[in-house]
Design a protein around this motif. Sequence first.
Motif, PDB file in Angstrom:
ATOM      1  N   ASP A 435      38.072  46.345  41.827  1.00 58.16           N
ATOM      2  CA  ASP A 435      38.651  45.464  40.823  1.00 58.16           C
ATOM      3  C   ASP A 435      37.907  45.645  39.507  1.00 58.16           C
ATOM      4  O   ASP A 435      36.665  45.561  39.455  1.00 58.16           O
ATOM      5  CB  ASP A 435      38.559  43.999  41.260  1.00 58.16           C
ATOM      6  N   LYS A 485      46.362  43.142  39.139  1.00 53.24           N
ATOM      7  CA  LYS A 485      46.166  42.093  40.148  1.00 53.24           C
ATOM      8  C   LYS A 485      46.524  40.734  39.576  1.00 53.24           C
ATOM      9  O   LYS A 485      47.239  39.953  40.193  1.00 53.24           O
ATOM     10  CB  LYS A 485      44.725  42.112  40.643  1.00 53.24           C
ATOM     11  N   ARG A 496      43.513  46.404  39.959  1.00 53.28           N
ATOM     12  CA  ARG A 496      42.995  46.671  41.311  1.00 53.28           C
ATOM     13  C   ARG A 496      43.391  48.079  41.741  1.00 53.28           C
ATOM     14  O   ARG A 496      44.550  48.490  41.584  1.00 53.28           O
ATOM     15  CB  ARG A 496      43.504  45.653  42.305  1.00 53.28           C
TER      16      ARG A 496
END
Length: 501
Positions: A435, A485, A496
């Motif tokens: 992330d 995300k 992500r």
Amino acid sequence: MKTNIYIQKRWWNLALTVLAVIIISISIQYTSRLVNRFAAQERKQIEMWAEAVQSHAELMNYTKVFFNEVSEQEQKRVQLLAKAYESFLEAGPEENTSIYLDIIQSNISIPVVITDNSAKIDLSINLPEHLKDKTKFDEEMMSEFSVYQPIKIDLFGKTKWLFYKESLIYTELKGVLDDLFTLFINDVTDNAVGAPVIIMDSIDNTVLAYGNLDSIKMKDQKYVENQIRTMQEENYPIKVNYLDDNKVYIYYRQSDLLLQMRYFPLVQMLIFGLFVLLAYLLFSYVRRSEQNQVWAGMAKETAHQIGTPLSSLMGWIELLKMEEKPFVGTAEMEYDIDRLNTITERFSKIGSIPTLEPTDVVASVDKTMKYLQRRFSSKFEFDVQLPVREIVIPLNSALFSWVLENLTKNAIDAMTDKGKITVELTEDDSNVFIDISDTGKGLPRSMYKEIFKPGYTSKKRGWGLGLSLAKRIIENYHKGKIFVKNSVTGQGTTFRIILKK
């Protein structure tokens, strides 16, 4: 701001979509109009046919009424003749029998048979051809004379039996009317102008005849029942009285061709839709292929162009190392040249299937982020959260590092002057999750997918290929996933990356 190319692309897509919808709508409306005209014409023909059948049925009903009146008169005539025979044969010697004799002699059409108790024929008059040679009243003759009860006569002390039936003219007339009814039934089914027809007997509820229906399916009782139910919903059946006081019902409905024509616009729309979808998929495939070829050609040419000055720079660095007092920035320059070599390697691999090798993804992320952190202003804070152990997965380090670099640069651009970039690597049994978050201006949800399309950019300069290339590297080469995300306007965005172990 979106680039002019991206805006033009959207406008062209919208214009082509509107044009396709207009063409399809005009075609469907024209087809619907033709179908409605055809339906109206068929309805008119069926109505005319139904009126003709109704008129014919009324004529048959009138014929039946007329025949019933003739039958009543025939019955009285036959009974009168039988009474004359009975009175004549039982009359005494002095009784005037001339009137009975006149009635008997005037009979030229009513069959009469007189037998004894042993069924031997003593007298026969007006018998049909197939019974004239009979000498004994057998079962065949009994069936012929079964309509009326025989008359018992005592003649000269002997018992005689007088049998009689309808006249030959009446029998022939009844046969003609039976044939007429059969012809009427056949005519109804043969001239049904394409309309499915079923003629049912009201007594035993059997199918007498049918037309414009599948002969094999008509053997199935459920199919027959469904057809009659459909016909009853469309039209009232036509009732016809038969000569034996039976009734038949003529059921009919619109033709199967008309039913198919009603669904034709829908089928046409479906075909158009499939054609447009196929054309779009083919066009997209060709477009992607052309883009891939252009990108591959451009990337390889870029790698080739970078190679020449890069070799020259490496030579100059070697000369700097040979100086008595080495240049203080030589080490960093070597590191940057290594980076240029990596970039050249990236470009050279675009357009070909890269080799994935077992690589520690933790070390790869750490190395890339440390290099980027040294190259950006200290106003941007880097928070890299990595596991303390190795996680080995199939990876192409050069291309994967390019993805991280593109995402980081986009994050820096989104934050403008200052902000924080957070990189977090986690895992489960099957996947590795990376992330990358920023504290920039964020994205509206409608742009989550648009930003990965070639040509999209929010910067004044740039081709809008960074995220598109990142998506290609992760999804096409590494069979992973990359997506937004979450994002909050004014607070930041999180991308992500998911890679399979």
